[in-house]
Design a protein around this motif. Structure first.
Motif: not given
Length: 237
Positions: A188-191, A116-118, A194-200, A89-94
């Protein structure tokens, strides 16, 4: 192009059955930064996948998000430590933009505010719980945060000096509350979120969400205390 830092950074990735998301997550870790995958009792081969992709693996048999995060923090050796969910759900590249203010000394703790992106990336009940927690944090600490973001960065020694004791869902909140009590500069900084893989395991259900809220209310009910982390964080400025 992903930025790199001249200082060593460890990235703590608490995991419970995240083998499906791990390849993408680990591929996005900034070059030169170490990924510490903390396995919290997975049954889907998460530790083997992590090792095959070059991550350091720590086993934490005691179930709980806080238990996994703290095991990773205890295993870390870098000056700066980042935390990131391992569900895609979160991009480590950021992470460089999250860790940047800590690395350059302009902040002591940085939280990634999820955007949220979607549709469906952040369930309505989880958003409502997050808004309530933001209100309670403001009342308790004066911090005007908009999200208790799981993507975050701080200095390792200062984090350890906070003496965090929660080992369940209250761990991220306790970190923020004790940091505020110690006089840390919390940003705080915005990130993107994304929809996660699998269920939380936490916010995927109303029951899980409100169990997390209950854990966090217990943290907010703790009496304020002075923390040696104030001196540790200040020494790094």
């Amino acid at each position: 192009m992903i930025e790199t830092s001249p200082l060593p950074v460890d990235v703590v990735l608490p995991c419970l059955d995240e083998a499906e998301a791990l390849p993408w997550v680990l591929d996005r870790i900034p070059p030169g930064w170490r990924a510490i995958v903390v396995d919290n009792g997975s049954t889907d081969g998460t530790p083997d996948v992590a090792r095959s992709l070059g991550a350091s693996v720590v086993h934490e048999p005691r179930r709980g998000f806080g238990a996994a995060c703290h095991a990773g923090l205890s295993a870390a050796t870098a000056d700066v430590v980042c935390f990131c969910d391992c569900d895609g759900s979160l991009d480590p590249g950021l992470l460089p933009q999250v860790a940047g203010p800590v690395l350059d000394g302009s902040a002591d703790l940085v939280l990634g505010r999820r955007r949220p992106t979607a549709l469906g990336a952040w369930p309505a009940h989880a958003r409502l719980a997050n808004l309530e927690l933001a209100r309670l944090i403001r009342r308790r600490t004066g911090l005007r945060l908009r999200d208790l973001g799981p993507m975050r960065a701080a200095r390792r020694e200062a984090l350890l000096a906070l003496s965090l004791s929660d080992r369940r869902s209250g761990y991220p909140l306790q970190m923020v509350v004790r940091a505020a009590e110690a006089g840390w500069r919390v940003h705080e900084t915005d990130v993107p979120y994304r929809p996660r893989t699998g269920r939380s395991k936490v916010t995927g259900t109303w029951r899980g969400t409100w169990q997390a809220v209950r854990d966090m209310r217990a943290v907010l009910a703790e009496p304020p205390a002075a923390h040696p982390a104030a001196a540790v964080a200040g020494a790094a400025r």
